[in-house]
Motif scaffolding. Structure first.
Motif, PDB file in Angstrom:
ATOM      1  N   MET A   1       0.356   3.872   5.093  1.00 43.18           N
ATOM      2  CA  MET A   1      -0.920   3.592   4.473  1.00 43.18           C
ATOM      3  C   MET A   1      -0.757   3.454   2.955  1.00 43.18           C
ATOM      4  N   GLN A   2      -1.508   2.525   2.371  1.00 42.55           N
ATOM      5  CA  GLN A   2      -1.421   2.282   0.939  1.00 42.55           C
ATOM      6  C   GLN A   2      -2.449   3.118   0.189  1.00 42.55           C
ATOM      7  N   ASN A   3      -2.088   3.498  -1.059  1.00 46.08           N
ATOM      8  CA  ASN A   3      -3.050   4.132  -1.955  1.00 46.08           C
ATOM      9  C   ASN A   3      -3.468   3.078  -2.975  1.00 46.08           C
ATOM     10  N   THR A   4      -4.665   2.529  -2.797  1.00 50.39           N
ATOM     11  CA  THR A   4      -5.114   1.415  -3.644  1.00 50.39           C
ATOM     12  C   THR A   4      -6.035   1.859  -4.760  1.00 50.39           C
ATOM     13  N   LYS A   5      -6.249   3.155  -4.912  1.00 49.73           N
ATOM     14  CA  LYS A   5      -7.139   3.622  -5.973  1.00 49.73           C
ATOM     15  C   LYS A   5      -6.600   3.208  -7.339  1.00 49.73           C
ATOM     16  N   GLY A   6      -7.480   2.719  -8.178  1.00 55.42           N
ATOM     17  CA  GLY A   6      -7.075   2.237  -9.489  1.00 55.42           C
ATOM     18  C   GLY A   6      -6.854   0.743  -9.529  1.00 55.42           C
ATOM     19  N   LEU A   7      -6.732   0.100  -8.356  1.00 57.17           N
ATOM     20  CA  LEU A   7      -6.571  -1.347  -8.302  1.00 57.17           C
ATOM     21  C   LEU A   7      -7.935  -2.020  -8.282  1.00 57.17           C
ATOM     22  N   LEU A   9     -11.193  -4.041  -7.086  1.00 54.44           N
ATOM     23  CA  LEU A   9     -11.955  -3.818  -5.867  1.00 54.44           C
ATOM     24  C   LEU A   9     -11.576  -4.813  -4.776  1.00 54.44           C
ATOM     25  N   GLU A  10     -11.289  -6.087  -5.151  1.00 55.48           N
ATOM     26  CA  GLU A  10     -10.949  -7.060  -4.127  1.00 55.48           C
ATOM     27  C   GLU A  10      -9.638  -6.716  -3.425  1.00 55.48           C
ATOM     28  N   VAL A  11      -8.707  -6.082  -4.167  1.00 54.19           N
ATOM     29  CA  VAL A  11      -7.441  -5.664  -3.555  1.00 54.19           C
ATOM     30  C   VAL A  11      -7.671  -4.493  -2.608  1.00 54.19           C
ATOM     31  N   ARG A  12      -8.515  -3.555  -3.039  1.00 56.63           N
ATOM     32  CA  ARG A  12      -8.812  -2.392  -2.186  1.00 56.63           C
ATOM     33  C   ARG A  12      -9.509  -2.821  -0.898  1.00 56.63           C
ATOM     34  N   LEU A  13     -10.469  -3.749  -1.037  1.00 53.96           N
ATOM     35  CA  LEU A  13     -11.186  -4.205   0.147  1.00 53.96           C
ATOM     36  C   LEU A  13     -10.287  -5.026   1.062  1.00 53.96           C
ATOM     37  N   SER A  14      -9.338  -5.775   0.486  1.00 53.91           N
ATOM     38  CA  SER A  14      -8.383  -6.526   1.313  1.00 53.91           C
ATOM     39  C   SER A  14      -7.530  -5.569   2.142  1.00 53.91           C
ATOM     40  N   ALA A  15      -7.095  -4.482   1.516  1.00 51.70           N
ATOM     41  CA  ALA A  15      -6.312  -3.482   2.241  1.00 51.70           C
ATOM     42  C   ALA A  15      -7.167  -2.806   3.305  1.00 51.70           C
ATOM     43  N   SER A  22      -5.981   4.913   3.766  1.00 49.57           N
ATOM     44  CA  SER A  22      -6.106   6.212   4.427  1.00 49.57           C
ATOM     45  C   SER A  22      -7.534   6.420   4.912  1.00 49.57           C
ATOM     46  N   GLU A  23      -7.699   7.433   5.753  1.00 50.00           N
ATOM     47  CA  GLU A  23      -9.022   7.732   6.297  1.00 50.00           C
ATOM     48  C   GLU A  23     -10.001   8.110   5.187  1.00 50.00           C
ATOM     49  N   VAL A  24      -9.524   8.867   4.204  1.00 48.05           N
ATOM     50  CA  VAL A  24     -10.392   9.278   3.092  1.00 48.05           C
ATOM     51  C   VAL A  24     -10.841   8.063   2.299  1.00 48.05           C
ATOM     52  N   GLU A  25      -9.892   7.172   1.991  1.00 42.71           N
ATOM     53  CA  GLU A  25     -10.236   5.988   1.209  1.00 42.71           C
ATOM     54  C   GLU A  25     -11.102   5.031   2.025  1.00 42.71           C
ATOM     55  N   ARG A  26     -10.873   4.975   3.353  1.00 38.37           N
ATOM     56  CA  ARG A  26     -11.712   4.120   4.194  1.00 38.37           C
ATOM     57  C   ARG A  26     -13.167   4.553   4.118  1.00 38.37           C
ATOM     58  N   GLU A  28     -14.563   6.238   1.741  1.00 35.39           N
ATOM     59  CA  GLU A  28     -15.046   5.992   0.372  1.00 35.39           C
ATOM     60  C   GLU A  28     -15.473   4.532   0.195  1.00 35.39           C
ATOM     61  N   LEU A  29     -14.658   3.604   0.713  1.00 32.06           N
ATOM     62  CA  LEU A  29     -14.984   2.187   0.585  1.00 32.06           C
ATOM     63  C   LEU A  29     -16.195   1.819   1.429  1.00 32.06           C
ATOM     64  N   GLU A  30     -16.316   2.383   2.609  1.00 32.25           N
ATOM     65  CA  GLU A  30     -17.473   2.097   3.465  1.00 32.25           C
ATOM     66  C   GLU A  30     -18.756   2.605   2.821  1.00 32.25           C
ATOM     67  N   HIS A  31     -18.679   3.755   2.159  1.00 30.31           N
ATOM     68  CA  HIS A  31     -19.851   4.282   1.446  1.00 30.31           C
ATOM     69  C   HIS A  31     -20.226   3.351   0.294  1.00 30.31           C
ATOM     70  N   LEU A  32     -19.211   2.873  -0.433  1.00 30.39           N
ATOM     71  CA  LEU A  32     -19.464   1.962  -1.549  1.00 30.39           C
ATOM     72  C   LEU A  32     -20.107   0.674  -1.074  1.00 30.39           C
ATOM     73  N   VAL A  33     -19.578   0.098  -0.011  1.00 29.01           N
ATOM     74  CA  VAL A  33     -20.108  -1.161   0.515  1.00 29.01           C
ATOM     75  C   VAL A  33     -21.532  -0.984   1.029  1.00 29.01           C
ATOM     76  N   HIS A  34     -21.812   0.182   1.587  1.00 29.94           N
ATOM     77  CA  HIS A  34     -23.156   0.429   2.144  1.00 29.94           C
ATOM     78  C   HIS A  34     -24.216   0.443   1.049  1.00 29.94           C
ATOM     79  N   TYR A  35     -23.873   0.997  -0.125  1.00 29.27           N
ATOM     80  CA  TYR A  35     -24.880   1.162  -1.172  1.00 29.27           C
ATOM     81  C   TYR A  35     -24.758   0.164  -2.320  1.00 29.27           C
ATOM     82  N   ASP A  36     -23.680  -0.581  -2.386  1.00 26.93           N
ATOM     83  CA  ASP A  36     -23.475  -1.514  -3.498  1.00 26.93           C
ATOM     84  C   ASP A  36     -23.553  -2.950  -2.974  1.00 26.93           C
TER      85      ASP A  36
END
Length: 277
Positions: A1-7, A9-15, A22-26, A28-36
């Motif tokens: 699994m990749q750690n894309t934090k700091g990259l 947003l388009e790179v993080r979402l592509s990953a 990782s499950e934690v980052e997944r 986090e991204l799903e929460h961001l997409v839901h509200y942003d």
């Protein structure tokens, strides 16, 4: 699994689309997409691009390989005539069977590797979205579209008339999740006409309609803000023939919409802000 934090947003979402986070980052991204809204639009664009790329790559793998290209790579020299396709023939030997697939796979890895390197390299130097990307629509764009339609409706300007004031307040408060008071704009020459319930950026929006004696229509619209949003001062924006004064206050986003030729729209917005809560 990749750690894309700091990259970017388009790179993080592509990953995320590729299942490489990782499950934690997944979460986090799903929460961001839901509200942003912008993050959700970017994810949809990346998914559409991914589907298009997969389709194009599938067609590429089934396309006949030019015989001249095969011959050139095998021999390492010589000219490569154009427009020559490999004939379709029965597969007689393992070497004939394997070589074209290996060639196609090599070319595919070259293309994919090059494009991936470009994306990641660009992201490391520029964490913002490309300046050539189309700006994401906001709820204000949706409100402007609604206003152009409903402001012209002489007989059907509102869903619920002003005479049903208590119904309007309870209906919209429950639907939008924001308690409010109806602003009195008679001193500004505007009479309350009634209300509508809209949908903008996927959220319910309350719309209060006012009209002047000259027939000019001014709308007050508001929706619940994203969690964690802070109060912001009023800002003006122009959408062609419309002027919009928008601000955030006490967990809600507000906008006053009227003709761009209306001189006192900022004054109206100040009065609305003082009365509506």
């Amino acid at each position: 699994m990749q750690n894309t934090k700091g990259l970017a947003l388009e790179v993080r979402l592509s990953a995320y689309i590729d299942g490489e986070v990782s499950e934690v980052e997944r979460r986090e991204l799903e929460h961001l997409v839901h509200y942003d809204d912008e993050a959700r639009l970017l994810l949809e664009m990346l998914k559409a691009g991914n589907n298009f790329g997969n389709s194009a790559f599938e067609e590429f793998l089934h396309d006949p390989v030019p015989l001249s290209l095969v011959r050139h790579i095998k021999q390492g020299s010589g000219a490569m005539p154009r427009n020559e396709r490999a004939p379709v023939a029965p597969q007689r030997k393992n070497r004939v069977k394997i070589w074209p697939r290996a060639l196609v796979a090599s070319l595919a890895l070259f293309l994919v590797g090059g494009s991936t390197g470009f994306i990641i390299g660009k992201a490391s130097n520029d964490t913002a979205l490309p300046t050539t990307a189309v700006a994401a629509r906001t709820w204000l764009d949706d409100i402007a579209d609604y206003h152009r339609i409903y402001a012209r409706q002489a007989k059907h300007l509102v869903e619920v008339p002003a005479s049903q004031e208590e119904t309007i307040k309870s209906w919209l408060s429950q639907s939008v999740g924001i308690p409010f008071r109806l602003p009195d704009l008679e001193a500004q020459g505007l009479t309350f006409q009634g209300a509508r319930l809209l949908v903008a950026a996927g959220k319910p929006v309350a719309q209060l309609m006012y009209k002047s004696s000259d027939g000019d229509v001014v709308a007050i619209c508001f929706l619940k803000s994203k969690p964690g949003s802070t109060d912001s001062p009023a800002t003006e924006s122009i959408r062609d023939d419309l002027a919009m004064i928008s601000w955030q206050k006490s967990g809600a986003s507000y906008v006053v919409v009227g003709s761009s030729a209306k001189a006192n729209l900022q004054e109206l917005a100040d009065r609305v802000s003082a009365q509506i809560i």
